[in-house]
Design a protein around this motif. Structure first.
Motif, PDB file in Angstrom:
ATOM      1  N   ALA A  51     -36.421  20.056  25.522  1.00  0.00           N
ATOM      2  CA  ALA A  51     -37.578  19.160  25.434  1.00  0.00           C
ATOM      3  C   ALA A  51     -37.449  18.204  24.247  1.00  0.00           C
ATOM      4  CB  ALA A  51     -38.862  19.971  25.333  1.00  0.00           C
ATOM      5  N   VAL A  52     -37.015  18.742  23.108  1.00  0.00           N
ATOM      6  CA  VAL A  52     -36.861  17.908  21.913  1.00  0.00           C
ATOM      7  C   VAL A  52     -35.757  16.880  22.121  1.00  0.00           C
ATOM      8  CG1 VAL A  52     -36.188  17.934  19.477  1.00  0.00           C
ATOM      9  CG2 VAL A  52     -37.766  19.670  20.349  1.00  0.00           C
ATOM     10  N   LEU A  53     -34.615  17.313  22.664  1.00  0.00           N
ATOM     11  CA  LEU A  53     -33.514  16.378  22.914  1.00  0.00           C
ATOM     12  C   LEU A  53     -33.917  15.288  23.900  1.00  0.00           C
ATOM     13  CD1 LEU A  53     -30.658  19.000  22.981  1.00  0.00           C
ATOM     14  CD2 LEU A  53     -30.756  17.049  21.429  1.00  0.00           C
ATOM     15  N   GLY A  57     -34.302  10.998  23.779  1.00  0.00           N
ATOM     16  CA  GLY A  57     -33.510  10.142  24.663  1.00  0.00           C
ATOM     17  C   GLY A  57     -32.342  10.779  25.380  1.00  0.00           C
ATOM     18  N   ALA A  58     -32.079  12.066  25.181  1.00  0.00           N
ATOM     19  CA  ALA A  58     -30.969  12.716  25.892  1.00  0.00           C
ATOM     20  C   ALA A  58     -31.295  12.858  27.370  1.00  0.00           C
ATOM     21  CB  ALA A  58     -30.686  14.093  25.291  1.00  0.00           C
ATOM     22  N   GLU A  59     -30.263  12.747  28.203  1.00  0.00           N
ATOM     23  CA  GLU A  59     -30.398  12.979  29.639  1.00  0.00           C
ATOM     24  C   GLU A  59     -29.845  14.370  29.926  1.00  0.00           C
ATOM     25  OE1 GLU A  59     -28.126   9.836  31.393  1.00  0.00           O
ATOM     26  OE2 GLU A  59     -29.224   8.291  30.304  1.00  0.00           O
ATOM     27  N   ILE A  60     -30.731  15.295  30.280  1.00  0.00           N
ATOM     28  CA  ILE A  60     -30.324  16.682  30.488  1.00  0.00           C
ATOM     29  C   ILE A  60     -30.864  17.157  31.831  1.00  0.00           C
ATOM     30  CG2 ILE A  60     -30.445  19.040  29.597  1.00  0.00           C
ATOM     31  CD1 ILE A  60     -30.852  17.815  26.811  1.00  0.00           C
ATOM     32  N   GLY A  61     -29.973  17.632  32.690  1.00  0.00           N
ATOM     33  CA  GLY A  61     -30.348  18.076  34.021  1.00  0.00           C
ATOM     34  C   GLY A  61     -31.053  19.420  34.003  1.00  0.00           C
ATOM     35  N   PRO A  62     -31.555  19.859  35.167  1.00  0.00           N
ATOM     36  CA  PRO A  62     -32.247  21.148  35.258  1.00  0.00           C
ATOM     37  C   PRO A  62     -31.276  22.318  35.103  1.00  0.00           C
ATOM     38  CG  PRO A  62     -31.989  20.178  37.434  1.00  0.00           C
ATOM     39  CD  PRO A  62     -31.520  19.138  36.457  1.00  0.00           C
ATOM     40  N   GLY A  63     -31.800  23.444  34.645  1.00  0.00           N
ATOM     41  CA  GLY A  63     -31.013  24.670  34.571  1.00  0.00           C
ATOM     42  C   GLY A  63     -30.048  24.753  33.411  1.00  0.00           C
ATOM     43  N   VAL A  64     -30.109  23.809  32.476  1.00  0.00           N
ATOM     44  CA  VAL A  64     -29.191  23.827  31.328  1.00  0.00           C
ATOM     45  C   VAL A  64     -29.649  24.905  30.338  1.00  0.00           C
ATOM     46  CG1 VAL A  64     -28.364  22.497  29.334  1.00  0.00           C
ATOM     47  CG2 VAL A  64     -28.482  21.436  31.595  1.00  0.00           C
ATOM     48  N   ILE A  65     -28.678  25.610  29.752  1.00  0.00           N
ATOM     49  CA  ILE A  65     -28.953  26.610  28.721  1.00  0.00           C
ATOM     50  C   ILE A  65     -28.298  26.145  27.429  1.00  0.00           C
ATOM     51  CG2 ILE A  65     -28.526  28.982  27.971  1.00  0.00           C
ATOM     52  CD1 ILE A  65     -28.619  29.779  30.932  1.00  0.00           C
TER      53      ILE A  65
END
Length: 198
Positions: A51-53, A57-65
């Protein structure tokens, strides 16, 4: 040491603010938030880090750990695909664009960078985008240098320095680092050579 060996005067080296791509106050805010909510060794949820990243502005897909100890230089230059795992104490030193594919693992204590310095002139920052493909496993304590491209489903062996291109499906490592076989293959001959075969 010979007297004619040059020394670069670091007091005259150009700064690196041109790589920021954001106003000073955003970079300063990130410097305050990152150690508390991203790099913290506390077992904070991946959802908090993500959430913070994303907020920065970070692009982070679902399910990332994302595990504790993660360091990210500039979140607004980071893209991570779905279901990827980022291990403990990984350092993403991305002063340029860093793209990590889906279902990719960056294991603990690995360092991924996009930058270096003009070592023969003035030590100015030099950056190049770095790409780590889908299904890749960068195992523990690896270093991926700026401008590298790691192909789909490649496996990088522990303590390997990656510089340049790694083919898809390759097992990459050893000393010096080289392709030692295919990750997925029906060919049983595609194995790492034994020490006595050299």
């Amino acid at each position: 040491m010979p007297d004619n060996v040059p020394i670069i005067d670091l007091s005259k080296a150009p700064g690196s603010r041109e790589s920021w791509d954001r106003p000073f106050w955003i970079v300063l805010l990130w410097a305050v938030v990152e150690p508390v909510l991203v790099t913290s060794s506390l077992q904070l949820s991946s959802r908090v880090r993500i959430a913070v990243l994303r907020w920065f502005g970070a692009e982070i897909g679902p399910g990332v750990i994302m595990r504790p100890g993660l360091k990210v230089r500039f979140p607004w230059k980071l893209s991570i695909g779905a279901n990827s795992w980022i291990g403990e104490r990984v350092w993403l030193h991305n002063q340029d664009r860093l793209e990590i594919g889906h279902d990719t693992v960056i294991s603990q204590d690995s360092f991924v960078t996009t930058g270096t310095h003009a070592v023969k002139t003035d030590m100015a920052l030099v950056t190049r985008p770095t790409f780590i493909g889908d299904g890749v496993w960068v195992t523990s304590r690896c270093m991926v240098l700026g401008g590298s491209r790691i192909g789909t489903s490649a496996l990088i062996l522990p303590n390997t320095v990656v510089k340049g291109d790694v083919p898809a499906n390759a097992v990459y490592g050893a000393a010096p680092a080289t392709v030692v076989g295919d990750r997925f293959s029906d060919d049983t001959r595609a194995r790492r050579p034994s020490p006595d075969s050299r």
